[in-house]
Motif scaffolding. Structure first.
Motif, PDB file in Angstrom:
ATOM      1  N   MET A 117      -2.578   3.320  -1.478  1.00  0.00           N
ATOM      2  CA  MET A 117      -3.653   2.587  -1.293  1.00  0.00           C
ATOM      3  C   MET A 117      -3.785   2.043   0.291  1.00  0.00           C
ATOM      4  O   MET A 117      -2.895   1.655   0.757  1.00  0.00           O
ATOM      5  CB  MET A 117      -3.957   1.538  -1.984  1.00  0.00           C
ATOM      6  CG  MET A 117      -4.157   1.829  -3.527  1.00  0.00           C
ATOM      7  SD  MET A 117      -4.500   0.291  -4.370  1.00  0.00           S
ATOM      8  CE  MET A 117      -4.255   1.143  -5.838  1.00  0.00           C
ATOM      9  N   ARG A 137     -10.943  -5.200  -8.265  1.00  0.00           N
ATOM     10  CA  ARG A 137     -11.572  -4.193  -8.821  1.00  0.00           C
ATOM     11  C   ARG A 137     -11.133  -3.906 -10.308  1.00  0.00           C
ATOM     12  O   ARG A 137     -11.768  -3.346 -11.059  1.00  0.00           O
ATOM     13  CB  ARG A 137     -11.332  -2.817  -8.074  1.00  0.00           C
ATOM     14  CG  ARG A 137     -11.888  -2.606  -6.773  1.00  0.00           C
ATOM     15  CD  ARG A 137     -11.348  -1.506  -6.205  1.00  0.00           C
ATOM     16  NE  ARG A 137     -12.257  -1.291  -4.966  1.00  0.00           N
ATOM     17  CZ  ARG A 137     -11.992  -0.775  -3.917  1.00  0.00           C
ATOM     18  NH1 ARG A 137     -11.034  -0.004  -3.966  1.00  0.00           N
ATOM     19  NH2 ARG A 137     -12.604  -0.608  -2.595  1.00  0.00           N
ATOM     20  N   VAL A 138      -9.936  -4.470 -10.499  1.00  0.00           N
ATOM     21  CA  VAL A 138      -9.355  -4.305 -12.055  1.00  0.00           C
ATOM     22  C   VAL A 138     -10.125  -5.328 -12.953  1.00  0.00           C
ATOM     23  O   VAL A 138      -9.674  -5.351 -14.134  1.00  0.00           O
ATOM     24  CB  VAL A 138      -7.929  -4.359 -12.116  1.00  0.00           C
ATOM     25  CG1 VAL A 138      -7.273  -3.181 -11.467  1.00  0.00           C
ATOM     26  CG2 VAL A 138      -7.571  -5.850 -11.534  1.00  0.00           C
ATOM     27  N   ARG A 139     -10.863  -6.366 -12.391  1.00  0.00           N
ATOM     28  CA  ARG A 139     -11.490  -7.075 -13.270  1.00  0.00           C
ATOM     29  C   ARG A 139     -12.538  -6.514 -14.431  1.00  0.00           C
ATOM     30  O   ARG A 139     -13.048  -5.583 -14.139  1.00  0.00           O
ATOM     31  CB  ARG A 139     -12.227  -8.197 -12.632  1.00  0.00           C
ATOM     32  CG  ARG A 139     -11.544  -9.366 -12.030  1.00  0.00           C
ATOM     33  CD  ARG A 139     -12.059 -10.499 -11.471  1.00  0.00           C
ATOM     34  NE  ARG A 139     -11.401 -11.150 -10.561  1.00  0.00           N
ATOM     35  CZ  ARG A 139     -11.945 -12.313  -9.863  1.00  0.00           C
ATOM     36  NH1 ARG A 139     -13.349 -12.317  -9.758  1.00  0.00           N
ATOM     37  NH2 ARG A 139     -11.165 -13.155  -9.159  1.00  0.00           N
ATOM     38  N   ILE A 198      -7.518 -13.055  -5.534  1.00  0.00           N
ATOM     39  CA  ILE A 198      -7.938 -13.345  -6.875  1.00  0.00           C
ATOM     40  C   ILE A 198      -8.170 -14.851  -6.878  1.00  0.00           C
ATOM     41  O   ILE A 198      -8.309 -15.353  -8.036  1.00  0.00           O
ATOM     42  CB  ILE A 198      -6.989 -12.841  -7.994  1.00  0.00           C
ATOM     43  CG1 ILE A 198      -5.502 -13.355  -7.748  1.00  0.00           C
ATOM     44  CG2 ILE A 198      -6.935 -11.373  -7.757  1.00  0.00           C
ATOM     45  CD1 ILE A 198      -4.402 -13.458  -8.972  1.00  0.00           C
ATOM     46  N   LEU A 229       3.922  -3.268  -2.191  1.00  0.00           N
ATOM     47  CA  LEU A 229       2.458  -3.094  -1.728  1.00  0.00           C
ATOM     48  C   LEU A 229       2.343  -1.745  -2.641  1.00  0.00           C
ATOM     49  O   LEU A 229       3.210  -0.980  -2.766  1.00  0.00           O
ATOM     50  CB  LEU A 229       2.218  -2.898  -0.432  1.00  0.00           C
ATOM     51  CG  LEU A 229       2.185  -4.120   0.420  1.00  0.00           C
ATOM     52  CD1 LEU A 229       2.052  -3.966   1.860  1.00  0.00           C
ATOM     53  CD2 LEU A 229       0.867  -5.029  -0.093  1.00  0.00           C
ATOM     54  N   PHE A 230       0.898  -1.394  -2.902  1.00  0.00           N
ATOM     55  CA  PHE A 230       0.619  -0.153  -3.566  1.00  0.00           C
ATOM     56  C   PHE A 230       0.742   0.914  -2.322  1.00  0.00           C
ATOM     57  O   PHE A 230      -0.387   0.845  -1.657  1.00  0.00           O
ATOM     58  CB  PHE A 230      -0.772  -0.088  -4.153  1.00  0.00           C
ATOM     59  CG  PHE A 230      -0.999  -1.254  -5.211  1.00  0.00           C
ATOM     60  CD1 PHE A 230       0.193  -1.455  -6.114  1.00  0.00           C
ATOM     61  CD2 PHE A 230      -1.705  -2.231  -5.340  1.00  0.00           C
ATOM     62  CE1 PHE A 230       0.415  -2.444  -7.135  1.00  0.00           C
ATOM     63  CE2 PHE A 230      -1.970  -3.275  -6.214  1.00  0.00           C
ATOM     64  CZ  PHE A 230      -0.920  -3.291  -7.131  1.00  0.00           C
ATOM     65  N   PHE A 262      -7.688  -4.599  -5.033  1.00  0.00           N
ATOM     66  CA  PHE A 262      -7.186  -4.361  -6.198  1.00  0.00           C
ATOM     67  C   PHE A 262      -7.386  -5.404  -7.365  1.00  0.00           C
ATOM     68  O   PHE A 262      -7.962  -4.959  -8.313  1.00  0.00           O
ATOM     69  CB  PHE A 262      -5.552  -3.914  -6.183  1.00  0.00           C
ATOM     70  CG  PHE A 262      -5.175  -3.563  -7.625  1.00  0.00           C
ATOM     71  CD1 PHE A 262      -5.147  -2.153  -7.889  1.00  0.00           C
ATOM     72  CD2 PHE A 262      -4.652  -4.488  -8.156  1.00  0.00           C
ATOM     73  CE1 PHE A 262      -4.625  -1.748  -8.844  1.00  0.00           C
ATOM     74  CE2 PHE A 262      -4.056  -3.845  -9.440  1.00  0.00           C
ATOM     75  CZ  PHE A 262      -3.982  -2.521  -9.894  1.00  0.00           C
ATOM     76  N   GLY A 263      -7.033  -6.435  -6.858  1.00  0.00           N
ATOM     77  CA  GLY A 263      -7.059  -7.702  -8.007  1.00  0.00           C
ATOM     78  C   GLY A 263      -8.523  -7.872  -8.348  1.00  0.00           C
ATOM     79  O   GLY A 263      -8.935  -8.541  -9.454  1.00  0.00           O
ATOM     80  N   ARG A 320      -3.616 -10.053  -0.546  1.00  0.00           N
ATOM     81  CA  ARG A 320      -3.778  -9.322  -1.827  1.00  0.00           C
ATOM     82  C   ARG A 320      -3.822 -10.271  -3.067  1.00  0.00           C
ATOM     83  O   ARG A 320      -4.727 -10.571  -3.865  1.00  0.00           O
ATOM     84  CB  ARG A 320      -2.900  -8.202  -1.964  1.00  0.00           C
ATOM     85  CG  ARG A 320      -2.933  -7.467  -3.420  1.00  0.00           C
ATOM     86  CD  ARG A 320      -1.967  -6.422  -3.616  1.00  0.00           C
ATOM     87  NE  ARG A 320      -0.643  -6.960  -3.586  1.00  0.00           N
ATOM     88  CZ  ARG A 320       0.484  -6.215  -4.113  1.00  0.00           C
ATOM     89  NH1 ARG A 320       0.332  -4.899  -3.996  1.00  0.00           N
ATOM     90  NH2 ARG A 320       1.499  -6.757  -3.860  1.00  0.00           N
ATOM     91  N   ALA A 321      -2.816 -11.282  -2.761  1.00  0.00           N
ATOM     92  CA  ALA A 321      -2.527 -12.246  -3.907  1.00  0.00           C
ATOM     93  C   ALA A 321      -3.757 -13.291  -3.889  1.00  0.00           C
ATOM     94  O   ALA A 321      -3.976 -13.924  -4.732  1.00  0.00           O
ATOM     95  CB  ALA A 321      -1.129 -12.952  -3.478  1.00  0.00           C
TER      96      ALA A 321
END
Lengths: 356, 277
Positions: free
Chosen positions: A91, A102-104, A155, A87-88, A99-100, A151-152
């Protein structure tokens, strides 16, 4: 999304992690890669995710009909769950899950409120909606692994890959999370592959089990198949306990202990030395000879804690062995330390003695 | 109070080590500072204010704080790069390069000062290129900054290195599998993880820059109002037996540095908020 890998090999320096492995996973299936450490199961999983590159000359890695072998992990849309969560830590739980998304790239990125809703929904799915604003350091191991899973899943992965997902958790949490993951899979039906070295976990959770050893696949089958009809000696010994006898096959009979066991299925086998395996619960235990083919043994110890009695015995022919039987039957037949008993195997697995 | 202290005492030796710490800090840090304060306290306020508000002194403050800050900022960026390369990659000569980082620590500051001056003077190896481009380095505030970059580098590299080494490879792999580019991974995952260490390195480099004397006085040229650093003025005052003036300048530096370091500490606390539970 189905997964097909063909002829994958991988070497790390001198160490061969995978030798020509091929495997196909059907859409919506939950598959376990089971094997001891060093069997190549994690390497195979990481190759599917793109975190490791197969050796040159390896075959394709197909997701549905697309060959993704040359693609980076960033574009494979694989949900990957690590043994130690990864995990981050700076955060919050909600930020980790988001996260997945937001980074798109901007044109593919959902709006802020949409992201918030999706995160909320996922946290509810993994039963952590009350922990959205906590940091990973404030969660237990089981909770962290559920965050990693959410989290996985955020996405909307085509496939979900889990590397020893319960490996770092204690026994009770492991058990709960295992059943929970099975229910979750039945709910969302994403094609999933998980790696484990725990045969109970694999047999309980998976639709099919892939048993691996020394970089090769030994057997692929349903839990029932691999447990009851193991294809190789390795599968037999790796899945559950077994008693080993050195014997011989001759004219459709297996000779071991002091027994000549009729075995029509080995009629075609040429006469040769064999290794014979019998699981502890596959013996019938009698206190007197009753006409059935049986060999004699002496009870050395009786372990009676638990639903089954576990008997430690010495066969007349010298082998030590374990036998399991229901405790009440054991008591009714008055089997105690020192009792002579007669053992009739119900099921034997026979493999040709491998030349060493 | 006794009870509150005792509660920490699961590990043995708490009383002994705390006592040692306090007496050591008193002798090494607090005592000299107190002497400084006592000296200043004997002068009257007008005298003190006169000493610190002298335009020449104010200019020296500006140079000292400005150049230290600029040097520390440059080191934060490039020190991070150096630390990254030293941890992440293997290449021939890596150990030598690693040892080289400590050189500014070990070299007598006067030696580095003279060397830097020779290099960056208008006729020096590096200085002539800058001079050709119309940017004089030696004997300007830029020169002071160059000297402070030199002395501050190891602070950043040595504090950031272990933080980078501690990063889990799996966390970066997780970011990649979630679709993050290398740049996004660095910016959103790696940098926040090493930020506390980077801030520590920055603060150390900055503090060192404020106090640096030997390596600066050669390259700065020490022109009043232009390239005179505050520590130099303190020495000048002392040589003129102006103890009060020296004390006053020192006190202001002390106060401002303390505030700076406090602010950086606050920032550090904020950047590590996730670790508090």
């Amino acid at each position: 999304m189905s997964i097909v890998v063909e002829n994958i090999s991988k070497t790390f320096g001198q160490f061969v992690a995978l030798r020509n492995v091929s495997l196909s996973v059907a859409r919506g299936e939950l598959i376990a890669l089971l094997g001891p450490s060093g069997s190549g199961k994690t390497t195979l999983l990481r190759i599917m995710a793109g975190l490791e590159k197969p050796d040159p000359g390896s075959g394709p890695i197909r997701f549905e009909d697309e060959d993704v072998a040359s693609r980076n992990p960033q574009v494979r849309h694989v949900g990957f769950v690590f043994q130690h969560y990864a995990l981050f830590r700076h955060m919050t739980v909600a930020e980790n899950v988001a996260f997945g998304l937001r980074v798109r790239p901007r044109r593919l990125r959902p709006s802020r409120s949409e992201i918030r809703q999706r995160v909320q929904k996922l946290l509810k799915l993994v039963q952590l909606d009350a922990f959205a604003n906590r940091y990973p350091s404030q969660l237990s191991g089981g909770q962290r692994q559920r965050v990693a899973l959410a989290r996985a899943l955020a996405i909307e992965p085509k496939v979900l890959l889990l590397d020893e997902p319960f490996g770092a958790l204690d026994a009770k949490v492991r058990m709960e999370l295992r059943q929970w993951l099975r229910r979750l899979h039945d709910e969302i039906h994403v094609t999933s592959v998980f790696v484990t070295h725990d045969q109970d976990e694999a047999l309980e959770l998976a639709d099919r089990v892939v048993v691996m050893n020394q970089g090769r696949i030994e057997q692929i089958g349903t839990p029932d198949e691999v447990f009851h009809s193991p294809a190789t000696e390795f599968v037999t010994t790796f899945l559950g306990q077994v008693n080993l006898f050195h014997g011989r096959v001759e004219n459709g009979k297996v000779h071991f202990a002091t027994l000549a066991w009729d075995s029509p299925e080995h009629a075609a086998m040429p006469s040769q030395p064999v290794r014979v395996f019998v699981r502890p619960h596959d013996f019938h235990v009698a206190s007197h000879r009753n006409g059935a083919p049986a060999f004699r043994a002496t009870v050395r110890r009786v372990h009676s804690a638990g639903p089954n009695a576990r008997l430690e015995l010495v066969a007349e022919s010298g082998e030590s062995l374990w036998v399991e039987m229901p405790l009440d039957v054991c008591r009714a037949r008055n089997i105690v330390q020192g009792s002579p008993v007669f053992l009739t195997p119900r099921d034997v697995k026979v493999f040709a003695e491998s030349p060493h | 109070m006794r009870l509150a202290l005792k509660r920490h005492g699961v590990l043995p030796g708490f009383g002994l080590t705390l006592g040692l710490t306090l007496s050591y800090l008193s002798v090494v840090v607090l005592l000299p500072l107190t002497a400084l304060l006592l000296k200043a306290a004997r002068a009257d306020l007008g005298q003190l204010w006169g000493a610190v508000s002298d335009p020449r002194v104010v200019a020296s403050y500006r140079l000292s704080f400005g150049a230290s800050l600029a040097g520390a900022l440059v080191n934060a960026v490039f020190g991070l790069v150096v630390a990254w390369v030293l941890v992440r990659y293997t290449f021939p000569g890596k150990r030598l390069l690693d040892a080289l980082v400590d050189l500014p620590f070990a070299m007598p500051t006067a030696v580095s000062g003279i060397t830097l001056t020779t290099l960056y003077a208008p006729n020096g190896w590096i200085g002539k290129w800058f001079a050709n481009a119309g940017i004089p380095v030696a004997y300007t505030p830029l020169g002071v900054t160059v000297a402070l970059i030199f002395t501050g580098l190891p602070f950043v590299v040595r504090t950031v290195q272990p933080a980078i080494a501690d990063l889990e490879a799996e966390v970066e792999e997780a970011a990649a599998s979630l679709g993050a580019s290398r740049w996004q991974t660095f910016w959103r995952v790696i940098l926040p993880s090493i930020l506390p260490a980077l801030l520590t390195g920055f603060a150390l480099a900055f503090a060192r820059g404020l106090g640096e004397y030997g390596s600066v006085v050669f390259i700065s040229g020490n022109m009043p109002m232009k390239t005179e650093i505050a520590p130099l003025l303190i020495v000048t005052k002392l040589e003129q037996y102006d103890m009060v003036g020296a004390c006053a300048i020192a006190l202001v530096m002390l106060g401002v540095s303390f505030l700076f370091l406090l602010a950086i500490n606050g920032l550090q606390w904020w950047s590590r908020r996730y670790a508090m539970s």
